[in-house]
Design a protein around this motif. Structure first.
Motif, PDB file in Angstrom:
ATOM      1  N   ILE A   1     -28.601  21.907  22.580  1.00 11.79           N
ATOM      2  CA  ILE A   1     -30.022  22.144  22.327  1.00 11.79           C
ATOM      3  C   ILE A   1     -30.797  22.035  23.636  1.00 11.79           C
TER       4      ILE A   1
ATOM      5  N   CYS B   1     -29.910  22.945  26.665  1.00  9.31           N
ATOM      6  CA  CYS B   1     -29.847  24.225  27.378  1.00  9.31           C
ATOM      7  C   CYS B   1     -30.667  25.291  26.663  1.00  9.31           C
ATOM      8  N   ALA B   2     -30.631  25.291  25.336  1.00 11.90           N
ATOM      9  CA  ALA B   2     -31.428  26.258  24.580  1.00 11.90           C
ATOM     10  C   ALA B   2     -32.909  26.065  24.872  1.00 11.90           C
TER      11      ALA B   2
ATOM     12  N   HIS C   1     -28.726  34.810  22.357  1.00 13.23           N
ATOM     13  CA  HIS C   1     -28.450  33.899  23.462  1.00 13.23           C
ATOM     14  C   HIS C   1     -27.390  32.904  23.021  1.00 13.23           C
ATOM     15  N   THR C   2     -26.506  32.512  23.938  1.00 13.20           N
ATOM     16  CA  THR C   2     -25.445  31.559  23.638  1.00 13.20           C
ATOM     17  C   THR C   2     -25.651  30.292  24.456  1.00 13.20           C
ATOM     18  N   PHE C   3     -25.567  29.135  23.771  1.00  8.46           N
ATOM     19  CA  PHE C   3     -25.779  27.842  24.408  1.00  8.46           C
ATOM     20  C   PHE C   3     -24.728  26.839  23.951  1.00  8.46           C
TER      21      PHE C   3
ATOM     22  N   VAL D   1     -28.295  31.853  19.337  1.00  8.06           N
ATOM     23  CA  VAL D   1     -29.668  31.864  18.848  1.00  8.06           C
ATOM     24  C   VAL D   1     -30.164  33.292  18.977  1.00  8.06           C
TER      25      VAL D   1
ATOM     26  N   THR E   1     -33.484  35.507  18.915  1.00  6.65           N
ATOM     27  CA  THR E   1     -34.929  35.386  19.034  1.00  6.65           C
ATOM     28  C   THR E   1     -35.621  36.420  18.148  1.00  6.65           C
TER      29      THR E   1
ATOM     30  N   CYS F   1     -21.987  28.933  27.869  1.00  8.21           N
ATOM     31  CA  CYS F   1     -23.428  28.716  27.798  1.00  8.21           C
ATOM     32  C   CYS F   1     -24.105  29.550  28.887  1.00  8.21           C
TER      33      CYS F   1
END
Length: 78
Positions: A30, A32-33, A25-27, A17, A19, A4
């Motif tokens: 939710i 942390c996202a 982006h890696t998490f 995710v 954008t 993460c």
């Protein structure tokens, strides 16, 4: 396993995710996202996890914050 990018936890259930500007982006959660990519209210700085309220180029968590920032034309309910 992916790590993460917020908390550094290595987790086999991590997710990516992408954008609108094509950044990935890696998490691991939710939470942390949201901390990394959710917008913040232009008045109170809380994270906006729903639609929010837009006035011009600013986004607010609710109509009350928009009004407190000087935008009178918004309402939470019609």
């Amino acid at each position: 396993m992916a790590a993460c990018e917020v908390c550094g936890n290595e987790y086999d259930g991590a997710f990516a995710v992408i954008t609108p500007d094509r950044q990935e982006h890696t998490f691991d959660s939710i939470e942390c996202a949201a901390q990394a990519i959710a917008p913040t209210c232009a008045h109170c700085d809380c994270r906006i996890l729903g639609h929010g309220v837009q006035a011009g180029d600013k986004i607010y968590c609710c109509a009350n914050c928009a009004r407190n920032a000087g935008t009178d034309a918004v309402r939470d309910r019609a």
